[in-house]
Design a protein around this motif. Structure first.
Motif, PDB file in Angstrom:
ATOM      1  N   ASN A 208       0.962  -1.262   0.082  1.00 44.21           N
ATOM      2  CA  ASN A 208      -0.088  -0.102   0.111  1.00 44.21           C
ATOM      3  C   ASN A 208       0.914   1.320   0.047  1.00 44.21           C
ATOM      4  O   ASN A 208       1.896   1.299   0.613  1.00 44.21           O
ATOM      5  CB  ASN A 208      -0.939   0.209   1.338  1.00 44.21           C
ATOM      6  N   ILE A 209       0.597   2.351  -0.534  1.00 43.05           N
ATOM      7  CA  ILE A 209       0.969   3.682  -0.507  1.00 43.05           C
ATOM      8  C   ILE A 209       0.790   4.385   0.680  1.00 43.05           C
ATOM      9  O   ILE A 209      -0.267   4.216   1.363  1.00 43.05           O
ATOM     10  CB  ILE A 209       0.577   4.586  -1.745  1.00 43.05           C
ATOM     11  N   PRO A 210       1.704   4.907   1.260  1.00 40.52           N
ATOM     12  CA  PRO A 210       1.632   5.803   2.620  1.00 40.52           C
ATOM     13  C   PRO A 210       0.512   6.880   2.506  1.00 40.52           C
ATOM     14  O   PRO A 210       0.092   7.275   1.316  1.00 40.52           O
ATOM     15  CB  PRO A 210       2.958   6.475   2.670  1.00 40.52           C
ATOM     16  N   ASP A 211      -0.087   7.047   3.580  1.00 38.94           N
ATOM     17  CA  ASP A 211      -0.960   8.042   3.663  1.00 38.94           C
ATOM     18  C   ASP A 211      -0.765   9.504   2.957  1.00 38.94           C
ATOM     19  O   ASP A 211      -1.463  10.120   2.519  1.00 38.94           O
ATOM     20  CB  ASP A 211      -1.529   8.183   5.081  1.00 38.94           C
ATOM     21  N   ALA A 212       0.590   9.906   3.413  1.00 39.47           N
ATOM     22  CA  ALA A 212       1.000  11.143   2.811  1.00 39.47           C
ATOM     23  C   ALA A 212       1.047  11.124   1.160  1.00 39.47           C
ATOM     24  O   ALA A 212       0.771  12.167   0.574  1.00 39.47           O
ATOM     25  CB  ALA A 212       2.442  11.742   3.569  1.00 39.47           C
ATOM     26  N   LEU A 213       1.406  10.078   0.816  1.00 40.87           N
ATOM     27  CA  LEU A 213       1.487  10.040  -0.794  1.00 40.87           C
ATOM     28  C   LEU A 213      -0.063  10.067  -1.040  1.00 40.87           C
ATOM     29  O   LEU A 213      -0.221  10.685  -2.160  1.00 40.87           O
ATOM     30  CB  LEU A 213       2.309   8.745  -1.304  1.00 40.87           C
ATOM     31  N   TRP A 214      -0.855   9.226  -0.543  1.00 36.95           N
ATOM     32  CA  TRP A 214      -2.097   9.314  -1.038  1.00 36.95           C
ATOM     33  C   TRP A 214      -2.927  10.590  -1.169  1.00 36.95           C
ATOM     34  O   TRP A 214      -3.555  10.954  -1.871  1.00 36.95           O
ATOM     35  CB  TRP A 214      -2.970   7.978  -0.136  1.00 36.95           C
TER      36      TRP A 214
ATOM     37  N   ASP B  43     -13.506   1.764  -3.710  1.00 37.52           N
ATOM     38  CA  ASP B  43     -12.615   2.463  -3.010  1.00 37.52           C
ATOM     39  C   ASP B  43     -11.288   2.801  -3.836  1.00 37.52           C
ATOM     40  O   ASP B  43     -10.474   1.806  -4.363  1.00 37.52           O
ATOM     41  CB  ASP B  43     -12.193   1.390  -1.832  1.00 37.52           C
ATOM     42  N   ALA B  44     -11.096   4.005  -4.133  1.00 40.80           N
ATOM     43  CA  ALA B  44     -10.041   4.665  -5.241  1.00 40.80           C
ATOM     44  C   ALA B  44      -8.938   3.995  -4.854  1.00 40.80           C
ATOM     45  O   ALA B  44      -7.772   3.564  -5.694  1.00 40.80           O
ATOM     46  CB  ALA B  44     -10.188   5.955  -5.568  1.00 40.80           C
ATOM     47  N   ARG B  45      -8.702   4.183  -3.527  1.00 37.44           N
ATOM     48  CA  ARG B  45      -7.091   3.890  -2.874  1.00 37.44           C
ATOM     49  C   ARG B  45      -6.941   2.300  -2.929  1.00 37.44           C
ATOM     50  O   ARG B  45      -5.695   1.845  -3.425  1.00 37.44           O
ATOM     51  CB  ARG B  45      -7.081   4.270  -1.521  1.00 37.44           C
ATOM     52  N   LEU B  46      -7.887   1.448  -2.893  1.00 38.96           N
ATOM     53  CA  LEU B  46      -7.580   0.080  -2.790  1.00 38.96           C
ATOM     54  C   LEU B  46      -7.328  -0.304  -4.275  1.00 38.96           C
ATOM     55  O   LEU B  46      -6.548  -1.064  -4.749  1.00 38.96           O
ATOM     56  CB  LEU B  46      -8.760  -0.509  -2.230  1.00 38.96           C
ATOM     57  N   MET B  47      -8.161   0.072  -5.345  1.00 39.13           N
ATOM     58  CA  MET B  47      -7.947   0.104  -6.526  1.00 39.13           C
ATOM     59  C   MET B  47      -6.708   0.486  -7.224  1.00 39.13           C
ATOM     60  O   MET B  47      -5.941  -0.208  -7.753  1.00 39.13           O
ATOM     61  CB  MET B  47      -9.063   0.816  -7.516  1.00 39.13           C
ATOM     62  N   PHE B  48      -6.183   1.711  -6.846  1.00 40.67           N
ATOM     63  CA  PHE B  48      -4.890   2.213  -7.281  1.00 40.67           C
ATOM     64  C   PHE B  48      -3.838   1.213  -6.556  1.00 40.67           C
ATOM     65  O   PHE B  48      -2.692   0.869  -7.143  1.00 40.67           O
ATOM     66  CB  PHE B  48      -4.757   3.814  -6.542  1.00 40.67           C
ATOM     67  N   ASN B  49      -3.864   0.744  -5.121  1.00 39.30           N
ATOM     68  CA  ASN B  49      -2.925  -0.200  -4.712  1.00 39.30           C
ATOM     69  C   ASN B  49      -2.841  -1.452  -5.647  1.00 39.30           C
ATOM     70  O   ASN B  49      -1.747  -2.053  -5.982  1.00 39.30           O
ATOM     71  CB  ASN B  49      -2.942  -0.277  -3.330  1.00 39.30           C
TER      72      ASN B  49
ATOM     73  N   TRP C 283      -3.864 -10.123 -13.991  1.00 38.64           N
ATOM     74  CA  TRP C 283      -5.133  -9.704 -13.341  1.00 38.64           C
ATOM     75  C   TRP C 283      -5.717 -10.755 -12.202  1.00 38.64           C
ATOM     76  O   TRP C 283      -6.205 -10.654 -11.047  1.00 38.64           O
ATOM     77  CB  TRP C 283      -6.342  -8.881 -13.969  1.00 38.64           C
ATOM     78  N   ARG C 284      -5.956 -11.988 -12.836  1.00 35.71           N
ATOM     79  CA  ARG C 284      -6.550 -13.030 -12.161  1.00 35.71           C
ATOM     80  C   ARG C 284      -5.654 -13.447 -11.125  1.00 35.71           C
ATOM     81  O   ARG C 284      -6.318 -14.031  -9.837  1.00 35.71           O
ATOM     82  CB  ARG C 284      -6.621 -14.280 -12.915  1.00 35.71           C
ATOM     83  N   ASP C 285      -4.435 -13.272 -10.612  1.00 39.14           N
ATOM     84  CA  ASP C 285      -3.541 -13.368  -9.468  1.00 39.14           C
ATOM     85  C   ASP C 285      -3.443 -12.151  -8.572  1.00 39.14           C
ATOM     86  O   ASP C 285      -2.820 -12.574  -7.752  1.00 39.14           O
ATOM     87  CB  ASP C 285      -2.169 -13.787 -10.209  1.00 39.14           C
ATOM     88  N   LEU C 286      -4.246 -11.167  -8.703  1.00 38.86           N
ATOM     89  CA  LEU C 286      -4.350 -10.221  -7.730  1.00 38.86           C
ATOM     90  C   LEU C 286      -4.864 -11.000  -6.439  1.00 38.86           C
ATOM     91  O   LEU C 286      -5.808 -11.510  -6.324  1.00 38.86           O
ATOM     92  CB  LEU C 286      -5.466  -9.427  -8.265  1.00 38.86           C
ATOM     93  N   PRO C 287      -3.978 -10.602  -5.343  1.00 36.95           N
ATOM     94  CA  PRO C 287      -4.303 -11.145  -4.067  1.00 36.95           C
ATOM     95  C   PRO C 287      -5.700 -10.595  -3.589  1.00 36.95           C
ATOM     96  O   PRO C 287      -6.205  -9.556  -3.848  1.00 36.95           O
ATOM     97  CB  PRO C 287      -3.159 -10.639  -3.027  1.00 36.95           C
ATOM     98  N   ALA C 288      -6.388 -11.130  -2.718  1.00 34.10           N
ATOM     99  CA  ALA C 288      -7.836 -11.082  -2.350  1.00 34.10           C
ATOM    100  C   ALA C 288      -7.792  -9.793  -1.385  1.00 34.10           C
ATOM    101  O   ALA C 288      -8.898  -9.057  -1.458  1.00 34.10           O
ATOM    102  CB  ALA C 288      -8.266 -12.329  -1.330  1.00 34.10           C
ATOM    103  N   GLU C 289      -6.518  -9.193  -0.872  1.00 32.94           N
ATOM    104  CA  GLU C 289      -6.553  -8.152   0.142  1.00 32.94           C
ATOM    105  C   GLU C 289      -6.984  -6.965  -0.946  1.00 32.94           C
ATOM    106  O   GLU C 289      -7.278  -5.810  -0.510  1.00 32.94           O
ATOM    107  CB  GLU C 289      -5.420  -7.884   0.645  1.00 32.94           C
ATOM    108  N   PHE C 290      -6.925  -7.026  -2.221  1.00 38.37           N
ATOM    109  CA  PHE C 290      -7.099  -5.741  -3.165  1.00 38.37           C
ATOM    110  C   PHE C 290      -8.760  -6.077  -3.809  1.00 38.37           C
ATOM    111  O   PHE C 290      -8.929  -5.224  -4.562  1.00 38.37           O
ATOM    112  CB  PHE C 290      -6.184  -5.883  -4.170  1.00 38.37           C
ATOM    113  N   GLY C 291      -9.325  -7.054  -3.302  1.00 35.90           N
ATOM    114  CA  GLY C 291     -10.972  -6.957  -3.877  1.00 35.90           C
ATOM    115  C   GLY C 291     -10.785  -8.217  -4.919  1.00 35.90           C
ATOM    116  O   GLY C 291      -9.770  -8.550  -5.576  1.00 35.90           O
ATOM    117  N   PRO C 292     -11.959  -8.324  -5.574  1.00 29.47           N
ATOM    118  CA  PRO C 292     -11.835  -9.115  -6.824  1.00 29.47           C
ATOM    119  C   PRO C 292     -11.130  -8.437  -8.019  1.00 29.47           C
ATOM    120  O   PRO C 292     -11.328  -7.435  -8.169  1.00 29.47           O
ATOM    121  CB  PRO C 292     -13.411  -9.403  -7.026  1.00 29.47           C
TER     122      PRO C 292
END
Length: 60
Positions: free
Chosen positions: A5-11, A32-38, A50-59
């Motif tokens: 994840n990108i840091p809060d200050a950068l986001w 959630d735009a930040r989650l999508m960006f990450n 894309w199919r290998d994207l970890p579950a922490e980032f959503g489907p």
């Protein structure tokens, strides 16, 4: 915060550039735009499909 994840200050600096107001009301807005960006950054860093994207980032 995960290391992927990108840091809060950068986001705070990127959010006005990434979350532009929608001109076309059609379609579904992003949850959630930040989650999508990450997730996009994770794909770019790893080179994984894309199919290998970890579950922490959503489907994928």
């Amino acid at each position: 915060m995960s290391r992927h994840n990108i840091p809060d200050a950068l986001w705070q600096r990127l959010e006005p550039l990434v979350c532009l107001p929608r001109k076309d009301p059609r379609g579904r807005p992003a949850k959630d735009a930040r989650l999508m960006f990450n997730g996009v950054l994770w794909i770019l860093r790893t080179g994984a499909p894309w199919r290998d994207l970890p579950a922490e980032f959503g489907p994928w």
